[in-house]
Design a protein around this motif. Structure first.
Motif, PDB file in Angstrom:
ATOM      1  N   LEU A  57       0.814  15.861  -1.291  1.00 40.75           N
ATOM      2  CA  LEU A  57      -0.518  15.169  -1.843  1.00 40.75           C
ATOM      3  C   LEU A  57      -1.655  16.129  -1.649  1.00 40.75           C
ATOM      4  O   LEU A  57      -2.015  16.774  -0.833  1.00 40.75           O
ATOM      5  CB  LEU A  57      -0.687  13.961  -0.605  1.00 40.75           C
ATOM      6  CG  LEU A  57       0.460  12.978  -0.460  1.00 40.75           C
ATOM      7  CD1 LEU A  57      -0.177  12.041   0.718  1.00 40.75           C
ATOM      8  CD2 LEU A  57       0.674  12.152  -1.468  1.00 40.75           C
ATOM      9  N   GLU A  58      -2.357  16.006  -3.111  1.00 41.12           N
ATOM     10  CA  GLU A  58      -3.372  16.791  -3.144  1.00 41.12           C
ATOM     11  C   GLU A  58      -4.665  16.081  -2.691  1.00 41.12           C
ATOM     12  O   GLU A  58      -5.676  16.866  -2.304  1.00 41.12           O
ATOM     13  CB  GLU A  58      -3.686  16.961  -4.517  1.00 41.12           C
ATOM     14  CG  GLU A  58      -2.462  18.017  -5.265  1.00 41.12           C
ATOM     15  CD  GLU A  58      -2.551  18.374  -6.518  1.00 41.12           C
ATOM     16  OE1 GLU A  58      -3.642  18.301  -7.032  1.00 41.12           O
ATOM     17  OE2 GLU A  58      -1.714  19.035  -7.100  1.00 41.12           O
ATOM     18  N   ASP A  59      -4.753  14.720  -2.823  1.00 43.55           N
ATOM     19  CA  ASP A  59      -6.003  14.049  -2.350  1.00 43.55           C
ATOM     20  C   ASP A  59      -6.220  13.845  -1.028  1.00 43.55           C
ATOM     21  O   ASP A  59      -5.366  13.362  -0.418  1.00 43.55           O
ATOM     22  CB  ASP A  59      -6.105  12.600  -2.938  1.00 43.55           C
ATOM     23  CG  ASP A  59      -7.049  11.968  -2.855  1.00 43.55           C
ATOM     24  OD1 ASP A  59      -8.065  12.144  -2.031  1.00 43.55           O
ATOM     25  OD2 ASP A  59      -7.126  10.825  -3.484  1.00 43.55           O
ATOM     26  N   PRO A  60      -7.594  14.428  -0.419  1.00 44.47           N
ATOM     27  CA  PRO A  60      -7.565  14.370   1.215  1.00 44.47           C
ATOM     28  C   PRO A  60      -7.544  13.087   1.596  1.00 44.47           C
ATOM     29  O   PRO A  60      -7.288  12.674   2.814  1.00 44.47           O
ATOM     30  CB  PRO A  60      -8.952  15.004   1.144  1.00 44.47           C
ATOM     31  CG  PRO A  60      -9.372  15.898   0.059  1.00 44.47           C
ATOM     32  CD  PRO A  60      -8.465  15.146  -1.108  1.00 44.47           C
ATOM     33  N   VAL A  61      -8.169  12.091   1.017  1.00 44.40           N
ATOM     34  CA  VAL A  61      -7.935  10.600   1.267  1.00 44.40           C
ATOM     35  C   VAL A  61      -6.734  10.152   1.402  1.00 44.40           C
ATOM     36  O   VAL A  61      -6.000   9.551   2.325  1.00 44.40           O
ATOM     37  CB  VAL A  61      -8.854   9.832   0.409  1.00 44.40           C
ATOM     38  CG1 VAL A  61      -8.635   8.196   0.616  1.00 44.40           C
ATOM     39  CG2 VAL A  61     -10.137  10.112   0.378  1.00 44.40           C
ATOM     40  N   LYS A  62      -5.702  10.680   0.515  1.00 47.21           N
ATOM     41  CA  LYS A  62      -4.290  10.082   0.460  1.00 47.21           C
ATOM     42  C   LYS A  62      -3.470  10.640   1.931  1.00 47.21           C
ATOM     43  O   LYS A  62      -2.724  10.112   2.476  1.00 47.21           O
ATOM     44  CB  LYS A  62      -3.576  10.500  -0.776  1.00 47.21           C
ATOM     45  CG  LYS A  62      -3.919   9.528  -1.741  1.00 47.21           C
ATOM     46  CD  LYS A  62      -3.116   9.822  -3.269  1.00 47.21           C
ATOM     47  CE  LYS A  62      -3.465   8.816  -4.236  1.00 47.21           C
ATOM     48  NZ  LYS A  62      -2.751   9.126  -5.457  1.00 47.21           N
ATOM     49  N   ARG A  63      -3.931  12.084   2.056  1.00 48.94           N
ATOM     50  CA  ARG A  63      -3.593  12.749   3.225  1.00 48.94           C
ATOM     51  C   ARG A  63      -3.827  12.176   4.524  1.00 48.94           C
ATOM     52  O   ARG A  63      -3.065  12.041   5.411  1.00 48.94           O
ATOM     53  CB  ARG A  63      -3.880  14.197   3.408  1.00 48.94           C
ATOM     54  CG  ARG A  63      -3.374  15.127   2.065  1.00 48.94           C
ATOM     55  CD  ARG A  63      -3.934  16.520   2.345  1.00 48.94           C
ATOM     56  NE  ARG A  63      -3.323  17.568   1.236  1.00 48.94           N
ATOM     57  CZ  ARG A  63      -3.635  18.828   1.088  1.00 48.94           C
ATOM     58  NH1 ARG A  63      -4.520  19.360   2.094  1.00 48.94           N
ATOM     59  NH2 ARG A  63      -3.004  19.262   0.189  1.00 48.94           N
ATOM     60  N   ARG A  64      -5.047  11.611   4.495  1.00 52.42           N
ATOM     61  CA  ARG A  64      -5.555  10.786   5.876  1.00 52.42           C
ATOM     62  C   ARG A  64      -4.823   9.591   5.877  1.00 52.42           C
ATOM     63  O   ARG A  64      -4.276   9.256   6.985  1.00 52.42           O
ATOM     64  CB  ARG A  64      -7.061  10.570   5.782  1.00 52.42           C
ATOM     65  CG  ARG A  64      -7.549   9.878   6.887  1.00 52.42           C
ATOM     66  CD  ARG A  64      -7.536  10.850   8.188  1.00 52.42           C
ATOM     67  NE  ARG A  64      -7.982  10.059   9.385  1.00 52.42           N
ATOM     68  CZ  ARG A  64      -7.181   9.884  10.383  1.00 52.42           C
ATOM     69  NH1 ARG A  64      -5.846  10.486  10.349  1.00 52.42           N
ATOM     70  NH2 ARG A  64      -7.677   9.348  11.544  1.00 52.42           N
ATOM     71  N   LEU A  65      -4.596   8.745   4.886  1.00 54.76           N
ATOM     72  CA  LEU A  65      -3.816   7.622   4.898  1.00 54.76           C
ATOM     73  C   LEU A  65      -2.484   7.742   5.287  1.00 54.76           C
ATOM     74  O   LEU A  65      -1.908   6.966   6.079  1.00 54.76           O
ATOM     75  CB  LEU A  65      -3.915   6.934   3.605  1.00 54.76           C
ATOM     76  CG  LEU A  65      -5.150   6.064   3.083  1.00 54.76           C
ATOM     77  CD1 LEU A  65      -5.170   5.517   1.782  1.00 54.76           C
ATOM     78  CD2 LEU A  65      -5.272   4.850   4.030  1.00 54.76           C
ATOM     79  N   ARG A  66      -1.940   8.947   4.998  1.00 58.13           N
ATOM     80  CA  ARG A  66      -0.610   9.228   5.312  1.00 58.13           C
ATOM     81  C   ARG A  66      -0.300   9.363   6.655  1.00 58.13           C
ATOM     82  O   ARG A  66       0.511   8.848   7.368  1.00 58.13           O
ATOM     83  CB  ARG A  66       0.132  10.404   4.758  1.00 58.13           C
ATOM     84  CG  ARG A  66       1.371  10.947   5.018  1.00 58.13           C
ATOM     85  CD  ARG A  66       1.986  12.292   4.333  1.00 58.13           C
ATOM     86  NE  ARG A  66       0.837  13.305   4.376  1.00 58.13           N
ATOM     87  CZ  ARG A  66       0.918  14.454   3.895  1.00 58.13           C
ATOM     88  NH1 ARG A  66       1.729  14.545   2.878  1.00 58.13           N
ATOM     89  NH2 ARG A  66      -0.003  15.578   3.973  1.00 58.13           N
ATOM     90  N   GLN A  67      -1.437  10.144   7.427  1.00 60.68           N
ATOM     91  CA  GLN A  67      -1.304  10.100   8.824  1.00 60.68           C
ATOM     92  C   GLN A  67      -1.470   8.835   9.594  1.00 60.68           C
ATOM     93  O   GLN A  67      -0.835   8.600  10.340  1.00 60.68           O
ATOM     94  CB  GLN A  67      -2.341  11.228   9.159  1.00 60.68           C
ATOM     95  CG  GLN A  67      -2.228  11.914  10.486  1.00 60.68           C
ATOM     96  CD  GLN A  67      -0.783  12.702  10.782  1.00 60.68           C
ATOM     97  OE1 GLN A  67      -0.544  13.369   9.455  1.00 60.68           O
ATOM     98  NE2 GLN A  67      -0.247  12.477  11.679  1.00 60.68           N
ATOM     99  N   ILE A  68      -2.407   8.147   8.997  1.00 57.28           N
ATOM    100  CA  ILE A  68      -2.572   6.616   9.597  1.00 57.28           C
ATOM    101  C   ILE A  68      -1.383   5.894   9.519  1.00 57.28           C
ATOM    102  O   ILE A  68      -0.992   5.032  10.647  1.00 57.28           O
ATOM    103  CB  ILE A  68      -3.914   5.917   9.086  1.00 57.28           C
ATOM    104  CG1 ILE A  68      -5.038   6.828   9.194  1.00 57.28           C
ATOM    105  CG2 ILE A  68      -3.765   4.479   9.444  1.00 57.28           C
ATOM    106  CD1 ILE A  68      -6.282   6.344   8.579  1.00 57.28           C
ATOM    107  N   TYR A  69      -0.580   5.907   8.418  1.00 61.68           N
ATOM    108  CA  TYR A  69       0.284   5.182   8.187  1.00 61.68           C
ATOM    109  C   TYR A  69       1.895   5.614   9.203  1.00 61.68           C
ATOM    110  O   TYR A  69       2.731   4.935   9.638  1.00 61.68           O
ATOM    111  CB  TYR A  69       0.939   5.188   6.836  1.00 61.68           C
ATOM    112  CG  TYR A  69       0.084   4.321   5.769  1.00 61.68           C
ATOM    113  CD1 TYR A  69      -0.835   3.298   6.455  1.00 61.68           C
ATOM    114  CD2 TYR A  69       0.103   4.479   4.594  1.00 61.68           C
ATOM    115  CE1 TYR A  69      -1.693   2.611   5.395  1.00 61.68           C
ATOM    116  CE2 TYR A  69      -0.751   3.880   3.688  1.00 61.68           C
ATOM    117  CZ  TYR A  69      -1.542   2.974   4.064  1.00 61.68           C
ATOM    118  OH  TYR A  69      -2.372   2.060   3.142  1.00 61.68           O
TER     119      TYR A  69
END
Length: 97
Positions: free
Chosen positions: A25-37
């Motif tokens: 995942l390149e997008d920092p927002v998607k990386r953060r969402l991945r961590q939350i999930y």
């Protein structure tokens, strides 16, 4: 990322897979969402033994999915039932049923 076929794999077969060693995942927002999930999936797994569908990328660039229980998840690794470890950076998506 272009749409590509996702191969369903059994949890028992994960030990023989080489996972992506670069963040998928390149997008920092998607990386953060991945961590939350992943953290949510960890709570689900520990409290209710609930399973999630986790899509990940192999070292060869193949997308695979496993239906599994997540016991622990941090910024580096995810540990599944049975002691299998997957690098967090290889995870594309986590789906809750």
């Amino acid at each position: 990322m272009e749409h590509q076929e996702v191969t369903l794999v059994e949890k028992e077969d994960l030990a023989g897979i080489l996972f992506s060693n670069v963040d998928v995942l390149e997008d920092p927002v998607k990386r953060r969402l991945r961590q939350i999930y992943l953290e949510r999936a960890e709570r689900l797994g520990n409290a209710y033994h609930g399973k999630v569908k986790m899509t990940f990328m192999t070292e060869e660039g193949k997308m695979m999915m496993v239906n599994t229980t997540i016991w622990s998840a941090d910024n580096q690794f995810i540990t599944l039932k049975g002691g299998v470890h997957i690098p967090t950076i290889a995870v594309i998506e986590v789906e809750f049923s």
